[in-house]
Design a protein around this motif. Structure first.
Motif, PDB file in Angstrom:
ATOM      1  N   VAL A 117      42.095 -39.252  55.918  1.00 51.00           N
ATOM      2  CA  VAL A 117      41.694 -39.827  57.198  1.00 51.00           C
ATOM      3  C   VAL A 117      42.788 -40.783  57.633  1.00 51.00           C
ATOM      4  O   VAL A 117      43.187 -41.672  56.881  1.00 51.00           O
ATOM      5  CB  VAL A 117      40.356 -40.582  57.092  1.00 51.00           C
ATOM      6  N   VAL A 127      40.507 -36.644  60.875  1.00 49.53           N
ATOM      7  CA  VAL A 127      40.186 -36.231  59.515  1.00 49.53           C
ATOM      8  C   VAL A 127      40.969 -34.951  59.269  1.00 49.53           C
ATOM      9  O   VAL A 127      40.959 -34.031  60.097  1.00 49.53           O
ATOM     10  CB  VAL A 127      38.671 -35.963  59.337  1.00 49.53           C
ATOM     11  N   LEU A 150      38.291 -38.392  65.438  1.00 46.22           N
ATOM     12  CA  LEU A 150      37.301 -39.455  65.339  1.00 46.22           C
ATOM     13  C   LEU A 150      37.211 -40.224  66.656  1.00 46.22           C
ATOM     14  O   LEU A 150      38.202 -40.798  67.107  1.00 46.22           O
ATOM     15  CB  LEU A 150      37.685 -40.431  64.225  1.00 46.22           C
ATOM     16  N   ARG A 203      36.358 -45.164  64.197  1.00 40.05           N
ATOM     17  CA  ARG A 203      37.694 -45.410  63.644  1.00 40.05           C
ATOM     18  C   ARG A 203      37.824 -46.694  62.841  1.00 40.05           C
ATOM     19  O   ARG A 203      38.769 -46.860  62.095  1.00 40.05           O
ATOM     20  CB  ARG A 203      38.721 -45.448  64.776  1.00 40.05           C
ATOM     21  N   SER A 207      35.519 -45.524  52.510  1.00 34.31           N
ATOM     22  CA  SER A 207      35.184 -44.116  52.653  1.00 34.31           C
ATOM     23  C   SER A 207      35.003 -43.489  51.280  1.00 34.31           C
ATOM     24  O   SER A 207      35.485 -44.013  50.275  1.00 34.31           O
ATOM     25  CB  SER A 207      36.288 -43.373  53.413  1.00 34.31           C
TER      26      SER A 207
END
Length: 186
Positions: free
Chosen positions: A132, A137, A147, A152, A157
């Protein structure tokens, strides 16, 4: 065991059952942005704003090696499902793949126009890399999802079996699931 990285430049390893601290790992010269366990839970990787990745022995708490090659803060680290490769994503807009046994750089992926905030491998044994950056992505090196601006500004993650979770400072979590047929076409 649970690993945590901190702005105090340390990594702490915790016993998940007792909540007791097992080790404090010291060696980075700047904040620790990311930590990851090897599948056997005996090795921990840490990525730091000091532009390095360190590999640690989780049993002893000792540093095994330092991986150097990024010119920007390392934002994310991950081990492949087969435990052979470490991936790192950085503010230098690069993803680097490292041999987990030797610490040697295997490959550099320069597909991002912006800094890389997260990297992870698929957990289904195919070892496709999910990454990312600020706006996109990537799956297996291809842009797959743009995104929107409200997605954002994630602070953390995680991925598991083709599912990407993005966590936000306000408590929100976005979960993005990739269909299995998508992952098998590569």
């Amino acid at each position: 065991m649970v690993a945590s990285g901190s702005a105090d430049c340390t990594i702490k390893l915790w016993d998940a059952k007792t909540s007791l601290e097992v080790h404090t790992l010291e060696g980075h010269s700047n904040l620790v942005n990311s930590v990851a366990f090897l599948a056997d839970s005996l090795t921990v990787a840490s990525g730091s704003a000091d532009c390095t990745i360190k590999l640690w022995d989780a049993k002893t708490g000792l540093e095994v090696r330092t991986l150097e090659g990024h010119s920007g803060s390392v934002q994310s680290v991950a081990f492949s499902a087969d435990s052979l490769t470490v991936a790192s994503g950085s503010y230098d807009r690069m993803i680097k793949l490292w041999d987990a046994k030797t610490g040697l750089e295997v490959r550099t992926l320069q597909c991002h126009r912006n800094w890389v905030r997260a990297v992870a491998f698929s957990a289904d044994g195919t070892n496709f890399l999910i990454a990312v950056d600020k706006n996109w992505v990537f799956f297996a090196g291809e842009r797959v999802l743009w995104l929107p601006s409200y997605h954002r500004h994630f602070t953390c993650s995680s991925t598991l079996n083709g599912t990407l979770a993005l966590g936000y400072g306000d408590g929100r979590v976005s979960v993005i699931e990739f269909d299995p047929p998508f992952s098998t076409r590569h």
